[in-house]
Design an enzyme around this catalytic site. Structure first.
Site, PDB file in Angstrom:
ATOM      1  CE1 TYR A 136     128.249  20.446  55.498  1.00  9.34           C
ATOM      2  CE2 TYR A 136     126.922  22.285  56.275  1.00  9.34           C
ATOM      3  CZ  TYR A 136     127.301  20.956  56.354  1.00  9.34           C
ATOM      4  OH  TYR A 136     126.718  20.142  57.289  1.00  9.34           O
ATOM      5  CE1 TYR A 147     127.655  23.411  61.228  1.00  3.13           C
ATOM      6  CE2 TYR A 147     128.480  22.513  59.167  1.00  3.13           C
ATOM      7  CZ  TYR A 147     127.455  22.681  60.073  1.00  3.13           C
ATOM      8  OH  TYR A 147     126.227  22.135  59.823  1.00  3.13           O
ATOM      9  CG  HIS A 206     123.040  20.455  62.528  1.00  7.46           C
ATOM     10  ND1 HIS A 206     122.977  19.156  62.095  1.00  7.46           N
ATOM     11  CD2 HIS A 206     123.917  21.072  61.698  1.00  7.46           C
ATOM     12  CE1 HIS A 206     123.787  18.982  61.064  1.00  7.46           C
ATOM     13  NE2 HIS A 206     124.372  20.132  60.795  1.00  7.46           N
ATOM     14  NE  ARG A 249     123.462  17.437  54.006  1.00  5.38           N
ATOM     15  CZ  ARG A 249     122.759  17.617  55.131  1.00  5.38           C
ATOM     16  NH1 ARG A 249     123.349  17.856  56.268  1.00  5.38           N
ATOM     17  NH2 ARG A 249     121.437  17.531  55.124  1.00  5.38           N
ATOM     18  CG  HIS A 277     121.773  21.691  57.261  1.00  4.03           C
ATOM     19  ND1 HIS A 277     122.625  21.588  56.189  1.00  4.03           N
ATOM     20  CD2 HIS A 277     122.499  21.318  58.343  1.00  4.03           C
ATOM     21  CE1 HIS A 277     123.807  21.170  56.605  1.00  4.03           C
ATOM     22  NE2 HIS A 277     123.772  21.013  57.909  1.00  4.03           N
TER      23      HIS A 277
HETATM   24 FE   FE2 Z   1     125.505  20.569  59.036  1.00  3.94          FE
END
Ligand code: FE2
Length: 200
Positions: A110, A71, A125, A120, A123
């Site tokens: 990640y 991120y 959000h 995870r 995806h």
């Molecule tokens: Fe996320």
């Protein structure tokens, strides 16, 4: 059962309101001087209420990791490269028929240290807000066939298998643009038996 303390990157997202939406706000691949690394994709879908009625003028915001699973966020210290050409945030309004579209890159999986080798599934959000909403609704879109589903406590926290499946986008040849990008369809249903699962 594994507890679900959401990491900051899970809960923080752009809440920029619906002010002036710029032309590149729904194209996350054109927000910087050069194209980001990764596999370009198109995500398109319709926002519907429980009667199947399209919800127009709904503000949709998205945020996601880059292709390497990182991120653009101070709290993310995953040892994967940042991409100077990818912020990973976008927004748009649904059109007259409740449709939205984003161009972006496929995010990477990640790690999040929740349990041993916790990764995870890839995806995006989603946050929705509009005239038909009492509160902002937040959810996550996943990609078909991800081998990490079975071990992801966030995905598995939705008890109903059919409800979980509604969080998985469908690969769509009609949305796919030849020589350009694969397309995925992700419809969002607000309420009712076919409702998309939302986060609290
Ligand atoms: Fe996320």
């Amino acid at each position: 059962m594994i507890v679900l303390p959401h990491t900051l990157s899970e809960i923080t997202g752009p809440v920029c309101g619906q002010g002036d939406i710029a032309e590149t706000d729904n194209d996350l691949t054109r927000q910087h001087p050069a194209a980001p690394q990764g596999e370009r994709i198109i995500v398109r879908g319709q926002v519907l209420d429980d009667g199947g009625r399209p919800l127009r003028k709904t503000l949709i915001e998205v945020w996601q990791a880059n292709a390497a699973g990182r991120y653009f966020h101070d709290n993310d210290n995953h040892a994967a490269p940042l991409d100077p050409n990818f912020t990973g945030a976008g927004r748009t309004l649904t059109d007259e028929h409740g449709f939205y579209e984003f161009v972006t890159i496929r995010p990477g999986a990640y790690p999040w240290r929740n349990h041993e080798s916790a990764w995870r599934p890839a995806h995006i959000h989603f946050s929705l807000f509009g005239p038909a909403f009492a509160t902002r609704l937040v959810t996550q879109m996943y990609f078909p066939g991800d081998p990490l589903f079975a071990r992801d406590p966030i995905f598995q926290s939705i008890p109903d298998e059919r409800a979980r499946e509604r969080l998985i986008a469908k690969f769509d040849f009609d949305i796919t643009k030849p020589e350009w990008a694969l397309g995925f369809r992700f419809d969002i249903v607000l309420r009712g038996r076919e409702a998309t699962p939302f986060e609290d």
